[in-house]
Design an enzyme around this catalytic site. Structure first.
Site, PDB file in Angstrom:
ATOM      1  N   ASP A  83     -21.373  31.779 -35.972  1.00  0.00           N
ATOM      2  CA  ASP A  83     -20.288  32.395 -35.209  1.00  0.00           C
ATOM      3  C   ASP A  83     -18.960  32.335 -35.959  1.00  0.00           C
ATOM      4  O   ASP A  83     -18.837  31.683 -37.005  1.00  0.00           O
ATOM      5  CB  ASP A  83     -20.165  31.714 -33.832  1.00  0.00           C
ATOM      6  CG  ASP A  83     -20.305  30.193 -33.896  1.00  0.00           C
ATOM      7  OD1 ASP A  83     -20.143  29.618 -34.990  1.00  0.00           O
ATOM      8  OD2 ASP A  83     -20.561  29.568 -32.862  1.00  0.00           O
TER       9      ASP A  83
ATOM     10  N   ASP B  18     -21.465  21.780 -22.390  1.00  0.00           N
ATOM     11  CA  ASP B  18     -21.966  22.666 -21.323  1.00  0.00           C
ATOM     12  C   ASP B  18     -23.292  23.322 -21.717  1.00  0.00           C
ATOM     13  O   ASP B  18     -23.735  24.278 -21.079  1.00  0.00           O
ATOM     14  CB  ASP B  18     -20.921  23.732 -20.970  1.00  0.00           C
ATOM     15  CG  ASP B  18     -20.591  24.648 -22.151  1.00  0.00           C
ATOM     16  OD1 ASP B  18     -21.160  24.460 -23.247  1.00  0.00           O
ATOM     17  OD2 ASP B  18     -19.765  25.568 -21.973  1.00  0.00           O
TER      18      ASP B  18
ATOM     19  N   HIS C  19     -24.065  25.040 -24.421  1.00  0.00           N
ATOM     20  CA  HIS C  19     -24.068  26.294 -25.182  1.00  0.00           C
ATOM     21  C   HIS C  19     -24.606  26.058 -26.590  1.00  0.00           C
ATOM     22  O   HIS C  19     -24.466  24.977 -27.145  1.00  0.00           O
ATOM     23  CB  HIS C  19     -22.670  26.941 -25.234  1.00  0.00           C
ATOM     24  CG  HIS C  19     -21.650  26.209 -26.043  1.00  0.00           C
ATOM     25  ND1 HIS C  19     -20.358  26.007 -25.602  1.00  0.00           N
ATOM     26  CD2 HIS C  19     -21.687  25.625 -27.265  1.00  0.00           C
ATOM     27  CE1 HIS C  19     -19.675  25.354 -26.523  1.00  0.00           C
ATOM     28  NE2 HIS C  19     -20.464  25.103 -27.530  1.00  0.00           N
TER      29      HIS C  19
ATOM     30  N   GLU D 223     -22.261  31.054 -24.187  1.00  0.00           N
ATOM     31  CA  GLU D 223     -21.722  30.278 -23.078  1.00  0.00           C
ATOM     32  C   GLU D 223     -22.652  30.336 -21.872  1.00  0.00           C
ATOM     33  O   GLU D 223     -23.530  31.212 -21.809  1.00  0.00           O
ATOM     34  CB  GLU D 223     -20.356  30.854 -22.706  1.00  0.00           C
ATOM     35  CG  GLU D 223     -19.345  30.885 -23.846  1.00  0.00           C
ATOM     36  CD  GLU D 223     -18.817  29.503 -24.207  1.00  0.00           C
ATOM     37  OE1 GLU D 223     -19.543  28.503 -24.026  1.00  0.00           O
ATOM     38  OE2 GLU D 223     -17.668  29.421 -24.666  1.00  0.00           O
TER      39      GLU D 223
HETATM   40  P1  PGA Z   1     -19.192  19.868 -31.957  1.00  0.00           P
HETATM   41  O1  PGA Z   1     -19.361  21.344 -31.362  1.00  0.00           O
HETATM   42  O2  PGA Z   1     -20.260  19.700 -32.988  1.00  0.00           O
HETATM   43  O3  PGA Z   1     -17.818  19.855 -32.552  1.00  0.00           O
HETATM   44  O4  PGA Z   1     -19.352  18.930 -30.808  1.00  0.00           O
HETATM   45  C1  PGA Z   1     -20.627  21.839 -31.075  1.00  0.00           C
HETATM   46  C2  PGA Z   1     -20.536  23.089 -30.241  1.00  0.00           C
HETATM   47  O5  PGA Z   1     -19.641  23.202 -29.383  1.00  0.00           O
HETATM   48  O6  PGA Z   1     -21.377  23.981 -30.417  1.00  0.00           O
END
Ligand code: PGA
Length: 273
Positions: A72, A141, A143, A148
């Site tokens: 992304d 959450d 995702h 999302e």
């Molecule tokens: P993080 O993010 O590795 O910084 O916890 C992961 C994500 O939100 O996909």
């Protein structure tokens, strides 16, 4: 699905890097046979990237015949912005290894036509022969990439408006000012990642424990998009002890039991010490 439970986030980074090294080396990539890797950003994979760089420096791993596709990118953030995923990937990984820039693919969140950019990304993955190993992290959450809660589980690469939870979680990277966090991103879809031959998801920390529970102990649900990978034939989840806090003791014992010593074998190269 396999769940590998390790004692700490550092162990997850090392284990994941060893696993990637073994997969690439076993594949024996060459000029007519590229290894195609899907990659995430975020704090979770940083340990893996550090160890992959180390393996490269030690001459144990080459990226000459590796192609990468990132999950992304924010919309509208300049590439040179320290929080852009272009910047993250080059700074934390690509500039330290021998990958050819032409073999790196990151969505362009500043493309004139964003829909075309997303479609082109899907085409490039196809042209490369599909992703051999897609690595992802998850949000609290549930995702995966920027899919999302509520995202279609058959979604493809597209523009997404980010959830409030994600904006809040990411504000820490933008001077704790939520108004500075981009509200849109380009992201691979759940379906795009599902098409990979293998998916490895890294989960660390107590703040991800509920998401891990939702991912593996409850049913497939688009409100927890990572749960879709229950239906992938080859999913490997790698987590630390902290992330298991919401799992049943039975689940933890099961995966520790079956993978106890075997998980070392999954990631060890014969060449390893
Ligand atoms: P993080 O993010 O590795 O910084 O916890 C992961 C994500 O939100 O996909």
């Amino acid at each position: 699905m396999k769940l590998v439970i390790l004692d700490s986030a550092d162990s997850v980074g090392l284990w994941a890097a060893k696993y990637v090294k073994k997969r690439i080396n076993d594949f024996q990539p060459g000029p007519n046979k590229y290894f195609v890797l899907g990659l995430p950003t975020g704090s979770t994979p940083l340990g893996m990237y550090k160890n992959l760089i180390k393996f490269h420096e030690e001459g144990k791993l080459s990226f000459e015949y590796v192609k990468t596709f990132n999950m992304d990118e924010y919309v509208g953030l300049p590439r040179s912005h320290p929080e852009s995923y272009h910047y993250f990937m080059w700074h934390n990984f690509f500039k330290h290894i021998n990958i050819k820039p032409d073999n790196v693919h990151i969505l362009d969140g500043n493309a004139e036509n964003l829909v075309e950019e997303c479609n082109k990304f899907e085409d490039l993955i196809k042209e490369a022969g599909g992703v051999e190993l897609f690595i992802g992290g998850i949000g609290p959450d549930g995702h995966i990439a920027f899919n999302e809660p509520g995202s279609s589980l058959v979604s493809r690469t597209r523009i997404k408006t980010l959830a409030q939870d994600t904006l809040e979680a990411n504000a820490r990277f933008f001077d704790n000012d939520i108004s500075k966090v981009p509200t849109k991103a380009l992201t691979v879809g759940v379906g795009t990642v599902m098409d990979a031959k293998e998916v490895m998801i890294l989960i660390t920390g107590t703040h991800k424990a509920f998401a891990l529970y939702k991912a593996i102990e409850e049913g497939v649900n688009h409100m927890w998009t990572v749960s879709a990978f229950q239906q992938h034939p080859n999913t490997l989840m790698v987590c630390d002890e902290d992330a298991t806090l919401e799992l049943r003791v039975k689940t933890v014992k099961y995966f520790k039991g079956i993978l106890g010593n075997l998980h070392n074998k999954l990631a060890e190269d014969e060449a390893d010490d």
